[in-house]
Write a protein that holds these residues in place. Sequence first.
Motif, PDB file in Angstrom:
ATOM      1  N   LEU A  21       0.936  -0.739   0.146  1.00 40.00           N
ATOM      2  CA  LEU A  21       0.303  -0.233   0.329  1.00 40.00           C
ATOM      3  C   LEU A  21       0.797   1.044   0.315  1.00 40.00           C
ATOM      4  CD1 LEU A  21      -2.981  -0.813   2.471  1.00 40.00           C
ATOM      5  CD2 LEU A  21      -3.012  -1.126   0.391  1.00 40.00           C
ATOM      6  N   ASP A  22       0.032   2.402  -0.410  1.00 41.79           N
ATOM      7  CA  ASP A  22       0.546   3.625  -0.227  1.00 41.79           C
ATOM      8  C   ASP A  22       1.969   3.893   0.934  1.00 41.79           C
ATOM      9  OD1 ASP A  22       2.170   6.329   0.027  1.00 41.79           O
ATOM     10  OD2 ASP A  22      -0.111   6.888  -0.767  1.00 41.79           O
ATOM     11  N   ALA A  23       3.333   3.972   0.416  1.00 45.14           N
ATOM     12  CA  ALA A  23       4.734   3.787   1.950  1.00 45.14           C
ATOM     13  C   ALA A  23       3.872   5.223   2.372  1.00 45.14           C
ATOM     14  CB  ALA A  23       5.515   3.862   0.990  1.00 45.14           C
ATOM     15  N   SER A  24       3.418   6.116   2.332  1.00 45.11           N
ATOM     16  CA  SER A  24       3.340   7.003   3.142  1.00 45.11           C
ATOM     17  C   SER A  24       1.788   6.622   4.376  1.00 45.11           C
ATOM     18  CB  SER A  24       3.161   8.205   2.928  1.00 45.11           C
ATOM     19  OG  SER A  24       1.495   8.444   1.842  1.00 45.11           O
ATOM     20  N   ILE A  25       1.013   5.952   4.054  1.00 41.76           N
ATOM     21  CA  ILE A  25       0.522   5.293   5.538  1.00 41.76           C
ATOM     22  C   ILE A  25       1.627   4.912   6.723  1.00 41.76           C
ATOM     23  CG2 ILE A  25      -1.323   3.230   6.614  1.00 41.76           C
ATOM     24  CD1 ILE A  25      -2.201   4.541   3.221  1.00 41.76           C
ATOM     25  N   SER A  26       2.090   5.597   7.357  1.00 40.30           N
ATOM     26  CA  SER A  26       2.632   4.782   9.098  1.00 40.30           C
ATOM     27  C   SER A  26       2.769   3.581   9.436  1.00 40.30           C
ATOM     28  CB  SER A  26       3.150   5.994   9.362  1.00 40.30           C
ATOM     29  OG  SER A  26       1.536   6.416  10.526  1.00 40.30           O
ATOM     30  N   LYS A  63     -12.450   2.686  15.114  1.00 39.35           N
ATOM     31  CA  LYS A  63     -12.630   3.582  16.585  1.00 39.35           C
ATOM     32  C   LYS A  63     -10.657   3.291  17.045  1.00 39.35           C
ATOM     33  CE  LYS A  63     -15.064   0.416  18.679  1.00 39.35           C
ATOM     34  NZ  LYS A  63     -15.055  -1.238  18.999  1.00 39.35           N
ATOM     35  N   GLN A  64     -10.085   2.875  16.135  1.00 40.34           N
ATOM     36  CA  GLN A  64      -8.645   3.099  16.659  1.00 40.34           C
ATOM     37  C   GLN A  64      -7.913   3.849  16.041  1.00 40.34           C
ATOM     38  OE1 GLN A  64      -7.287   0.585  18.261  1.00 40.34           O
ATOM     39  NE2 GLN A  64      -9.635  -0.892  18.277  1.00 40.34           N
ATOM     40  N   ASN A  65      -8.760   4.907  15.293  1.00 41.25           N
ATOM     41  CA  ASN A  65      -7.803   6.196  14.495  1.00 41.25           C
ATOM     42  C   ASN A  65      -6.832   5.286  13.992  1.00 41.25           C
ATOM     43  OD1 ASN A  65      -9.498   8.255  16.361  1.00 41.25           O
ATOM     44  ND2 ASN A  65      -8.032   7.514  17.553  1.00 41.25           N
ATOM     45  N   ALA A  66      -6.836   4.396  12.770  1.00 41.06           N
ATOM     46  CA  ALA A  66      -6.207   4.284  12.236  1.00 41.06           C
ATOM     47  C   ALA A  66      -6.704   4.414  10.958  1.00 41.06           C
ATOM     48  CB  ALA A  66      -6.147   2.509  12.707  1.00 41.06           C
ATOM     49  N   LYS A  67      -6.075   3.248   9.607  1.00 44.30           N
ATOM     50  CA  LYS A  67      -6.221   4.250   8.134  1.00 44.30           C
ATOM     51  C   LYS A  67      -6.451   2.803   7.300  1.00 44.30           C
ATOM     52  CE  LYS A  67      -4.579   8.521   6.474  1.00 44.30           C
ATOM     53  NZ  LYS A  67      -3.326   8.785   5.647  1.00 44.30           N
ATOM     54  N   VAL A  68      -6.114   1.857   8.094  1.00 45.82           N
ATOM     55  CA  VAL A  68      -6.098   0.288   7.072  1.00 45.82           C
ATOM     56  C   VAL A  68      -5.697  -0.669   8.251  1.00 45.82           C
ATOM     57  CG1 VAL A  68      -4.336  -1.790   6.224  1.00 45.82           C
ATOM     58  CG2 VAL A  68      -4.539   1.247   4.838  1.00 45.82           C
ATOM     59  N   ALA A  69      -6.771  -1.698   8.538  1.00 46.03           N
ATOM     60  CA  ALA A  69      -6.859  -2.801   9.231  1.00 46.03           C
ATOM     61  C   ALA A  69      -6.019  -3.976   8.856  1.00 46.03           C
ATOM     62  CB  ALA A  69      -7.820  -3.263   9.544  1.00 46.03           C
ATOM     63  N   PHE A  70      -4.832  -5.264   8.843  1.00 40.31           N
ATOM     64  CA  PHE A  70      -4.742  -6.157   7.869  1.00 40.31           C
ATOM     65  C   PHE A  70      -4.741  -7.449   9.611  1.00 40.31           C
ATOM     66  CE2 PHE A  70      -1.241  -4.209  11.154  1.00 40.31           C
ATOM     67  CZ  PHE A  70      -0.581  -5.368  11.950  1.00 40.31           C
ATOM     68  N   GLY A  71      -4.271  -7.865   9.239  1.00 38.32           N
ATOM     69  CA  GLY A  71      -3.923  -9.454   9.536  1.00 38.32           C
ATOM     70  C   GLY A  71      -4.832 -10.350   8.216  1.00 38.32           C
ATOM     71  N   GLY A  72      -4.389 -11.590   9.825  1.00 32.89           N
ATOM     72  CA  GLY A  72      -5.172 -13.240   9.585  1.00 32.89           C
ATOM     73  C   GLY A  72      -4.090 -14.217   9.238  1.00 32.89           C
ATOM     74  N   TYR A  73      -3.231 -14.176   8.690  1.00 33.23           N
ATOM     75  CA  TYR A  73      -2.529 -15.053   8.252  1.00 33.23           C
ATOM     76  C   TYR A  73      -2.532 -16.108   9.719  1.00 33.23           C
ATOM     77  CZ  TYR A  73       1.551 -17.955   7.382  1.00 33.23           C
ATOM     78  OH  TYR A  73       3.034 -18.892   6.875  1.00 33.23           O
ATOM     79  N   LEU A  74      -2.374 -17.740   8.857  1.00 32.00           N
ATOM     80  CA  LEU A  74      -2.986 -18.497  10.039  1.00 32.00           C
ATOM     81  C   LEU A  74      -4.481 -18.813  10.289  1.00 32.00           C
ATOM     82  CD1 LEU A  74       0.618 -20.182  10.272  1.00 32.00           C
ATOM     83  CD2 LEU A  74      -0.966 -20.725   8.597  1.00 32.00           C
ATOM     84  N   GLU A  75      -5.316 -17.634  10.447  1.00 37.01           N
ATOM     85  CA  GLU A  75      -6.265 -17.507  10.704  1.00 37.01           C
ATOM     86  C   GLU A  75      -7.197 -18.860  11.431  1.00 37.01           C
ATOM     87  OE1 GLU A  75      -6.980 -12.841  12.622  1.00 37.01           O
ATOM     88  OE2 GLU A  75      -8.421 -13.182  11.223  1.00 37.01           O
ATOM     89  N   VAL A  76      -8.574 -19.431  11.671  1.00 31.04           N
ATOM     90  CA  VAL A  76      -9.271 -20.133  11.844  1.00 31.04           C
ATOM     91  C   VAL A  76     -10.378 -19.093  10.909  1.00 31.04           C
ATOM     92  CG1 VAL A  76     -10.390 -22.720  12.214  1.00 31.04           C
ATOM     93  CG2 VAL A  76      -7.710 -21.869  12.407  1.00 31.04           C
ATOM     94  N   ARG A  77     -11.419 -19.350  10.563  1.00 32.12           N
ATOM     95  CA  ARG A  77     -12.013 -18.675  10.216  1.00 32.12           C
ATOM     96  C   ARG A  77     -13.367 -19.139   9.640  1.00 32.12           C
ATOM     97  NH1 ARG A  77      -9.770 -13.780   6.093  1.00 32.12           N
ATOM     98  NH2 ARG A  77      -8.181 -12.730   7.717  1.00 32.12           N
ATOM     99  N   THR A  78     -14.783 -18.619  10.299  1.00 33.34           N
ATOM    100  CA  THR A  78     -15.834 -19.199   9.683  1.00 33.34           C
ATOM    101  C   THR A  78     -16.522 -18.549   8.521  1.00 33.34           C
ATOM    102  OG1 THR A  78     -16.983 -17.594  11.582  1.00 33.34           O
ATOM    103  CG2 THR A  78     -16.094 -19.540  12.409  1.00 33.34           C
ATOM    104  N   ILE A  79     -16.335 -17.541   8.134  1.00 32.41           N
ATOM    105  CA  ILE A  79     -16.745 -16.727   7.134  1.00 32.41           C
ATOM    106  C   ILE A  79     -16.554 -17.567   5.967  1.00 32.41           C
ATOM    107  CG2 ILE A  79     -14.958 -15.605   6.372  1.00 32.41           C
ATOM    108  CD1 ILE A  79     -15.823 -13.607   5.659  1.00 32.41           C
ATOM    109  N   TYR A  80     -16.075 -18.284   5.749  1.00 39.44           N
ATOM    110  CA  TYR A  80     -16.174 -18.780   4.511  1.00 39.44           C
ATOM    111  C   TYR A  80     -16.813 -20.320   4.318  1.00 39.44           C
ATOM    112  CZ  TYR A  80     -11.231 -16.888   4.137  1.00 39.44           C
ATOM    113  OH  TYR A  80      -9.874 -16.475   4.076  1.00 39.44           O
ATOM    114  N   LYS A  81     -17.321 -20.497   5.562  1.00 31.94           N
ATOM    115  CA  LYS A  81     -18.898 -21.330   5.542  1.00 31.94           C
ATOM    116  C   LYS A  81     -19.232 -20.751   4.647  1.00 31.94           C
ATOM    117  CE  LYS A  81     -18.023 -23.139  10.018  1.00 31.94           C
ATOM    118  NZ  LYS A  81     -17.575 -24.341  10.360  1.00 31.94           N
ATOM    119  N   ARG A  82     -19.630 -20.284   4.089  1.00 25.14           N
ATOM    120  CA  ARG A  82     -21.083 -19.088   3.500  1.00 25.14           C
ATOM    121  C   ARG A  82     -20.525 -19.954   1.583  1.00 25.14           C
ATOM    122  NH1 ARG A  82     -19.511 -13.088   1.541  1.00 25.14           N
ATOM    123  NH2 ARG A  82     -17.824 -13.556   1.137  1.00 25.14           N
ATOM    124  N   SER A  83     -19.293 -20.302   1.922  1.00 28.51           N
ATOM    125  CA  SER A  83     -18.878 -20.727  -0.157  1.00 28.51           C
ATOM    126  C   SER A  83     -18.731 -22.563  -0.043  1.00 28.51           C
ATOM    127  CB  SER A  83     -18.538 -19.351  -0.071  1.00 28.51           C
ATOM    128  OG  SER A  83     -17.935 -19.394  -1.577  1.00 28.51           O
TER     129      SER A  83
END
Length: 228
Positions: A21-26, A63-83
């Motif tokens: 992403l844009d390198a100016s995002i700290s 809420k976190q006064n952020a610009k980007v949310a990140f994460g998810g590596y090796l997360e076990v997710r239920t969201i994929y049950k929809r597909s």
Amino acid sequence: MKSKSFTDFLKNISLKSCHVLDASISKAQYTLLDLSEANTELDTVDVSSSSKLETYIHNHIKKQNAKVAFGGYLEVRTIYKRSKHFNNTEAEERNIHLGIDLWSEANTPIFAPLDATVHSFKNNINYGDYGPTIILKHHIKAIEFYTLYGHLSVSSIDNLEVGNVFKRGEQIATLGDATVNGDYPPHLHFQIIKDLQGFVGDYPGVCSKQDLAFFKTNCPDPNLLLKL
């Protein structure tokens, strides 16, 4: 190359962050997002609805006064049950996420983290899939590996050609919205792949528990490059 030495190689490619992403995002403007089955907040969110999930993610970023949310590596997710793309009666459920997601707005520019050539690209149109996807090939110190960029805009692959060269920091794409990206809130799925195993314009971004040992080795933590 052994798994340990490959991860060390990735970690030592650059002492600084390799930006997609844009390198100016700290770094302070990135916030972690937990979309795992362990996050009980998601029990109150209809994760099968891209718009409701987008509201949840947007509120978390705000809420976190952020610009980007990140994460998810090796997360076990239920969201994929929809597909059905991730679940069928013939195989074990695929629900372990193999990349890092960076959640931002549609049309957010995406940049090459390293010098690269275009290996392949494809619009993976299954419900819940990547949508438009680019795979870049990197060749550094006689070592070849790949990075995958999923959930892009259709225009990102319209005029692309295999073999196109991108220098580190050059824009390669923009993010798509839910109408084209597999029906997700806008985000980048960024994944490192050691061996593409013959895939073209696609590679599994989610695996089953029984296949985790292989994929954990073949798809090491993208944060080795991003350093978030």
